[in-house]
Enzyme design. Sequence first.
Site, short mmCIF file in Angstrom:
data_model
loop_
_atom_site.label_atom_id
_atom_site.label_comp_id
_atom_site.label_asym_id
_atom_site.label_seq_id
_atom_site.Cartn_x
_atom_site.Cartn_y
_atom_site.Cartn_z
N ARG A 174 -8.18 -14.71 3.00
CA ARG A 174 -8.59 -13.14 3.02
C ARG A 174 -9.24 -12.85 2.21
NH1 ARG A 174 -7.24 -10.01 8.49
NH2 ARG A 174 -7.52 -7.89 6.92
N ARG A 178 -12.59 -14.81 -8.01
CA ARG A 178 -14.20 -14.84 -8.20
C ARG A 178 -14.32 -14.62 -9.58
NH1 ARG A 178 -14.72 -9.45 -5.87
NH2 ARG A 178 -16.03 -9.94 -3.63
N ARG A 251 4.48 -7.90 13.87
CA ARG A 251 5.03 -6.84 12.56
C ARG A 251 4.52 -5.68 12.33
NH1 ARG A 251 9.30 -7.06 9.40
NH2 ARG A 251 8.71 -6.60 6.69
N ARG A 282 1.71 0.62 0.18
CA ARG A 282 0.62 0.68 -0.02
C ARG A 282 0.69 2.48 -0.60
NH1 ARG A 282 -3.91 -2.37 2.88
NH2 ARG A 282 -2.67 -2.05 5.28
N GLU A 307 2.72 3.83 2.71
CA GLU A 307 3.02 2.20 4.20
C GLU A 307 3.55 1.71 4.09
OE1 GLU A 307 -1.17 1.10 5.09
OE2 GLU A 307 -0.29 -0.56 5.43
N TYR A 355 -5.44 -11.90 14.67
CA TYR A 355 -5.48 -10.60 13.62
C TYR A 355 -6.37 -10.73 13.03
CZ TYR A 355 -3.88 -9.19 8.46
OH TYR A 355 -3.44 -8.74 7.32
N ASP A 357 -10.39 -7.79 12.44
CA ASP A 357 -10.89 -6.90 11.75
C ASP A 357 -11.35 -5.63 12.87
OD1 ASP A 357 -9.89 -6.68 8.97
OD2 ASP A 357 -11.01 -8.50 8.43
P1 FAD Z 1 -6.26 -0.99 19.14
O1 FAD Z 1 -6.98 -0.18 18.07
O2 FAD Z 1 -4.42 -1.54 18.48
O3 FAD Z 1 -6.25 -0.61 20.87
C1 FAD Z 1 -5.42 -0.54 21.95
C2 FAD Z 1 -5.19 0.44 22.43
O4 FAD Z 1 -4.48 0.76 23.46
C3 FAD Z 1 -4.13 1.43 22.20
O5 FAD Z 1 -4.66 2.80 21.90
C4 FAD Z 1 -3.36 1.56 22.85
O6 FAD Z 1 -2.44 2.47 22.55
C5 FAD Z 1 -3.43 0.85 23.90
N1 FAD Z 1 -2.31 -0.30 25.11
C6 FAD Z 1 -1.84 -0.51 24.46
N2 FAD Z 1 -0.64 -1.18 25.59
C7 FAD Z 1 -0.88 -0.11 26.96
C8 FAD Z 1 -0.41 0.54 28.24
N3 FAD Z 1 0.52 -0.64 28.45
N4 FAD Z 1 -1.30 1.11 28.55
C9 FAD Z 1 -1.90 1.71 28.17
N5 FAD Z 1 -2.76 2.48 26.90
C10 FAD Z 1 -2.55 0.41 26.24
N6 FAD Z 1 -9.93 -3.53 10.53
C11 FAD Z 1 -11.13 -3.62 9.74
O7 FAD Z 1 -12.11 -4.12 9.84
N7 FAD Z 1 -10.90 -2.94 8.13
C12 FAD Z 1 -9.69 -2.27 7.41
O8 FAD Z 1 -9.14 -2.34 6.60
C13 FAD Z 1 -8.55 -3.02 8.65
N8 FAD Z 1 -7.20 -2.77 8.10
C14 FAD Z 1 -6.41 -2.06 8.93
C15 FAD Z 1 -5.02 -1.14 9.07
C16 FAD Z 1 -4.02 -1.38 9.15
C17 FAD Z 1 -3.06 -1.07 8.64
C18 FAD Z 1 -4.20 -2.05 10.68
C19 FAD Z 1 -2.83 -2.44 11.90
C20 FAD Z 1 -4.88 -2.62 11.39
C21 FAD Z 1 -6.50 -2.99 10.10
N9 FAD Z 1 -7.44 -3.38 10.48
C22 FAD Z 1 -8.35 -3.26 9.98
C23 FAD Z 1 -7.61 -3.11 11.74
C24 FAD Z 1 -7.99 -3.00 12.60
O9 FAD Z 1 -7.47 -1.82 13.45
C25 FAD Z 1 -7.71 -3.29 14.50
O10 FAD Z 1 -9.09 -5.01 14.57
C26 FAD Z 1 -8.71 -2.91 15.62
O11 FAD Z 1 -8.92 -1.37 15.70
C27 FAD Z 1 -8.55 -3.22 17.01
O12 FAD Z 1 -8.65 -2.84 18.35
P2 FAD Z 1 -8.15 -3.10 19.54
O13 FAD Z 1 -9.07 -1.88 20.75
O14 FAD Z 1 -8.15 -4.26 19.95
O15 FAD Z 1 -6.69 -2.64 19.27
N1 UDP Z 2 -1.87 -9.50 -0.59
C1 UDP Z 2 -1.17 -9.94 -1.72
N2 UDP Z 2 -1.06 -8.77 -2.32
C2 UDP Z 2 -1.93 -7.46 -2.39
C3 UDP Z 2 -2.79 -7.51 -1.35
C4 UDP Z 2 -2.31 -8.54 -0.42
O1 UDP Z 2 -0.12 -10.39 -2.06
O2 UDP Z 2 -1.94 -6.70 -3.24
C5 UDP Z 2 -1.78 -10.14 0.70
C6 UDP Z 2 -0.29 -10.28 1.62
O3 UDP Z 2 -0.62 -11.02 1.78
C7 UDP Z 2 -1.93 -9.26 2.85
C8 UDP Z 2 -2.81 -10.09 2.67
O4 UDP Z 2 -2.80 -10.11 1.27
O5 UDP Z 2 -1.19 -9.55 3.87
C9 UDP Z 2 -4.13 -9.96 2.74
O6 UDP Z 2 -4.38 -8.45 2.96
P1 UDP Z 2 -4.99 -7.86 3.45
O7 UDP Z 2 -5.30 -6.67 2.08
O8 UDP Z 2 -6.55 -8.14 4.12
O9 UDP Z 2 -4.26 -7.15 5.01
P2 UDP Z 2 -4.54 -5.75 5.52
O10 UDP Z 2 -5.62 -5.03 4.95
O11 UDP Z 2 -4.68 -7.07 7.35
O12 UDP Z 2 -3.26 -5.39 5.52
#
Ligand code: FAD
Ligand code: UDP
Length: 374
Positions: A174, A178, A251, A282, A307, A355, A357
């Site tokens: 991911r 560069r 996780r 982070r 986090e 996984y 986004d």
């Molecule tokens: P979710 O947002 O998980 O929604 C699912 C919902 O279902 C939840 O509200 C949950 O409560 C509900 N639910 C589950 N089970 C039940 C049940 N049994 N009954 C009732 N409700 C239930 N994406 C990016 O594009 N850019 C980013 O920078 C980025 N950063 C991220 C950082 C973190 C720490 C994480 C965890 C994810 C990140 N993502 C990012 C990914 C992004 O959060 C997801 O792609 C997106 O939110 C997924 O949407 P979803 O609807 O699939 O799931």
């Molecule tokens: N990663 C790393 N060092 C960093 C940032 C990211 O090794 O400083 C690796 C790590 O394995 C991570 C992956 O790159 O799980 C993807 O990073 P990203 O920031 O895309 O993860 P997310 O936002 O999904 O947590």
Amino acid sequence: MFDYLVVGAGLFGAVFAHEAHKRGKSVLVVDRRAHVAGNVYTENVNGINVHKYGAHIFHTSNKEVWGYIQQFAEFNRYTNSPVARYKDELYNLPFNMNTFSQMWGVKTPAEAQAKLNEQKADAVASLNGREPANLEEQALSLVGRDVYEKLIKGYTEKQWGRKCTELPAFIIKRLPVRLVYDNNYFNDKYQGIPVGGYTQIVEKMLDGVEVRLGVDFFKERETLVASAQKVVFTGMIDEYYGYKFGELEYRSLRFETEDLSQENYQGNAVVNYTEACVPYTRIIEHKHFEFGCQGGSATDHTVVTREYPATWKHGDEPYYPMNDERNNALYAKYKVLADAETKVIFGGRLGMYKYFDMHHVIAEALACVGKEFG
Ligand code: FAD
Ligand code: UDP
């Protein structure tokens, strides 16, 4: 009787509900949390939009998705440029000329390339033409020993709770590498943060749709399923099937948020702590996502979140699917059952065990809408 029951008010559920409602369908959305928006939920804390479930930066190269999301909010020009801290050293991310110059003192792309070649020579030789079999092999053959040891190994092993030799290679693919001085973390064409946060986007999507919060699908399963013609399920697919083939692994994360009475804590939205001995991965300083130190929305306080990666167990939030071979094979078994369903559609990060986004989730939801309504 509703046409659709949507389980989960995250992005997948909200996009589907919005599109179904637009087509005159009756929709009930339930979520077990006390708020909509799933993991993209943001909350305004005294003028700062706090990303409650971790930093969310919207980025995509998909023009349709970019156009779609802009119906619901205006996006700013934020470009993610995290800084990595290893002991007392600071490095720009992703791996680019700034990083290489900070790491080795090189100044030109040719110097950086020569150094990279030297750093990764052993790893490339030991691959002997085959594909990297794990994250360590992938990283060493991509950026070599120094970058791997300082910026990848510690961060990755604490993030995933496993050795890099036991993690799939795709995770690290991911990150861009560069030979230009460009700290943009993503290669995508479009990027930004919605002005005013993400929650408003989901609220707008769900405008006119019946939403019940604090409702766990599994506690009222029979009544809820009986209340609709079809179900869109965005919770955990293994939980839906009572874990009959076994549990998928996830996780989890723990967030520690502090409101500090200073204007600017770390000078950047995201600082990664790449040493293994620092327990968090982070620190996010939320105001910088919306330029909170540079004009209009300036505040004299700041909100930061540490986090901490965590082992997932029942009852914890399943933030990341562990898409390794074992879990993907287990998911494939559940998918066979899912594909045979006539009343239930599975979607989103948990329903499809991927996984994803945000832009992937929106694209998947729109594809699902296309299949459902033509
Ligand atoms: P979710 O947002 O998980 O929604 C699912 C919902 O279902 C939840 O509200 C949950 O409560 C509900 N639910 C589950 N089970 C039940 C049940 N049994 N009954 C009732 N409700 C239930 N994406 C990016 O594009 N850019 C980013 O920078 C980025 N950063 C991220 C950082 C973190 C720490 C994480 C965890 C994810 C990140 N993502 C990012 C990914 C992004 O959060 C997801 O792609 C997106 O939110 C997924 O949407 P979803 O609807 O699939 O799931
Ligand atoms: N990663 C790393 N060092 C960093 C940032 C990211 O090794 O400083 C690796 C790590 O394995 C991570 C992956 O790159 O799980 C993807 O990073 P990203 O920031 O895309 O993860 P997310 O936002 O999904 O947590």
